[in-house]
Structures are given as C-alpha cells and as structure tokens.
Design a protein around this motif. Structure first.
Motif, short mmCIF file in Angstrom:
data_model
loop_
_atom_site.label_atom_id
_atom_site.label_comp_id
_atom_site.label_asym_id
_atom_site.label_seq_id
_atom_site.Cartn_x
_atom_site.Cartn_y
_atom_site.Cartn_z
N LYS A 63 0.66 -1.19 -0.07
CA LYS A 63 0.01 -0.05 0.06
C LYS A 63 0.86 1.23 0.05
O LYS A 63 0.55 1.99 -0.75
CB LYS A 63 -0.87 0.01 1.25
CG LYS A 63 -1.83 1.18 1.33
CD LYS A 63 -2.50 1.49 2.46
CE LYS A 63 -3.43 2.77 2.56
NZ LYS A 63 -2.60 3.92 2.47
N ASP B 249 0.70 4.15 -2.90
CA ASP B 249 0.71 5.51 -2.58
C ASP B 249 1.96 6.29 -3.16
O ASP B 249 1.33 7.52 -3.80
CB ASP B 249 0.80 5.91 -1.27
CG ASP B 249 -0.53 5.45 -0.45
OD1 ASP B 249 -1.58 5.04 -1.00
OD2 ASP B 249 -0.36 4.96 0.74
N LEU C 247 -6.31 -0.17 0.66
CA LEU C 247 -6.31 0.86 -0.39
C LEU C 247 -7.81 1.48 -0.69
O LEU C 247 -8.19 2.62 -1.17
CB LEU C 247 -5.80 0.46 -1.73
CG LEU C 247 -4.34 0.34 -1.62
CD1 LEU C 247 -3.81 -0.59 -2.79
CD2 LEU C 247 -3.59 1.61 -1.64
#
Length: 249
Positions: A102, A106, A135
C-alpha cells in the motif's frame, strides 16, 4: 497505465520441504528458491497487457531478505521494466506485506495491481484482499481471464456454480489463479538485459510501516503418514469396516 506486480521468493515447488527437528519451522538452508508460481502468472498477465498496448509500465516489487533481488531480476527478465525491494530480515506476515505494498502504491500511483492469489509456502490467500481493504480499491480474486478496456477491467473468475464475470473501475486489484495463463520461458538474453534494469531498495521504516510479527508459530509438524489400504472380499465387509473401524457411516 502503470501496473504493480508483487512477487514473493519461496521454496521451489519441486523441492520436498523438511520440518526442522525442533518443530520451529521449515528448513530452507541450501534449498533452491524461486518466484512464487502464482506471482509468476500475475507477472505474465501484466506483460501480456503491456504487449497488447494497454499498459505502459510494469513494476515488480518484493518484500523480504536481500536474496529477493534475485527474484526481482527474474521478474525483470520476464519483462518488468524495473524492480523495488523492501528489504527486511523480519518474517513478514500477510498484513505487513499488504501495508508495505500500500505504501508503495501511494508512492507509485499505479492503476492496477496484479498479484498471485496465494503463496505456496504459507497458503494464506490474504494479502490481495487485505491490500484492497487498505487502499479502498475494488478487487477481483482467483482471476481466470482478464480484459482491460475503456478504463475498466473485466475479470472472469471460477466459482462453485461455474464462471462469474466482474467489471471493476480502475484503480483495482486482481489476484490470479492457475488457469489464467502459462508463464513464458526466461531466455538468456533477457536475463542479461535484466541486470541493467533499475532496482530500488528501500526499508520498511522508510515507508513508515511497522512490520513487527503479530502471530506466533507454536509448532510445525509433518502431516501424518497415510496407512496402507486393504482389499475386502465383498460389499458387506466394506460396509462393516466403514461402520466399525473407520466410523464414517
């Protein structure tokens, strides 16, 4: 369009694993390691999407020890444009991997993440689902067919009653099943080219992720050996043994 493909370094599927004498885990000393087969299928699918002109960049990522660089180089030999290694000696659990991916998502801002439905070492089948939850992206698990068109991805998956087709809006997460494709053979020229492709190394703390284990393995044991079968003279004897010995009827 950018695609992230997480790949895991696992004991090769041809190797017969042995449990350590103290029951603390599986012995991986001097054992052949390779890319998780399900992740190899995920990477192959990403490459097919790129070759079809649907994807512009494929980034392979891995989390684990330094030797995971070899797995990433294999991924780049298959065709990934670059690799990212989150280097750590900690034995990573699915939630920790999901948090690391994640953090990379990002940073990289991909439109699609394709990963294997499970790893053949722990068989957790959790990372993809946890990543989708973290997410907040739509997900399609156990994909047997992937079609990318008009800003959406159509995923066919096998269910108990037959086939189910899902339409996901991008960005999205897909976990791959065995029947999705047949991974390509890695050629020597591509292996040599992979050595020149960029490989970035980061630490979990660089991404602000705590990877401390939350689970404790109490004991690892081999499955009980199966007893030899016997022949019975007639159906009556079979039924009697199923009732009195096996106690299944």
């Amino acid at each position: 369009m950018k695609v992230l493909v997480p790949v895991k370094r696992v004991v090769d599927y041809n190797v017969k694993v042995r449990v350590k004498s103290d029951g603390s885990g599986v012995d991986i000393a001097n054992v052949k390691m390779s890319m998780n087969p399900f992740d190899e299928i995920a990477l192959e699918e990403a490459m097919r999407l790129k070759e079809a002109g649907k994807v512009t960049e494929v980034v392979a990522i891995s989390c684990g020890v330094t030797q995971c660089q070899e797995t990433l180089r294999t991924g780049m030999a298959i065709g990934a444009d670059r690799g990212i290694l989150v280097e750590t000696a900690v034995d990573l659990e699915p939630l920790a991997v999901a948090k690391l991916v994640k953090a990379l998502a990002d940073k990289e801002q991909p439109q699609l993440i394709i990963l294997g439905k499970q790893a053949i070492d722990d068989d957790s089948n959790q990372t993809g689902q946890m990543l989708a939850a973290l997410l907040g992206w739509p997900q399609a698990t156990f994909a047997s067919k992937v079609v990318l068109e008009d800003g959406k991805v159509l995923v066919t998956r096998e269910v108990d009653g037959g086939l189910e087709t899902l339409s996901l809006t991008l960005p999205a997460i897909i976990t791959t099943d065995l029947r999705l494709n047949e991974p390509r053979y890695v050629t020597l020229p591509n292996i040599m080219k992979a050595k020149k492709k960029p490989l970035e190394i980061v630490k979990p703390e660089d991404l602000g992720v705590d990877v401390s284990p939350r689970l404790k393995t109490l004991k690892v044991v081999e499955p009980a050996k199966r007893s030899a079968g016997i022949k019975v003279p007639d159906v009556a004897t079979l039924v009697a043994k199923l009732r009195t010995e096996a106690k299944v009827i």
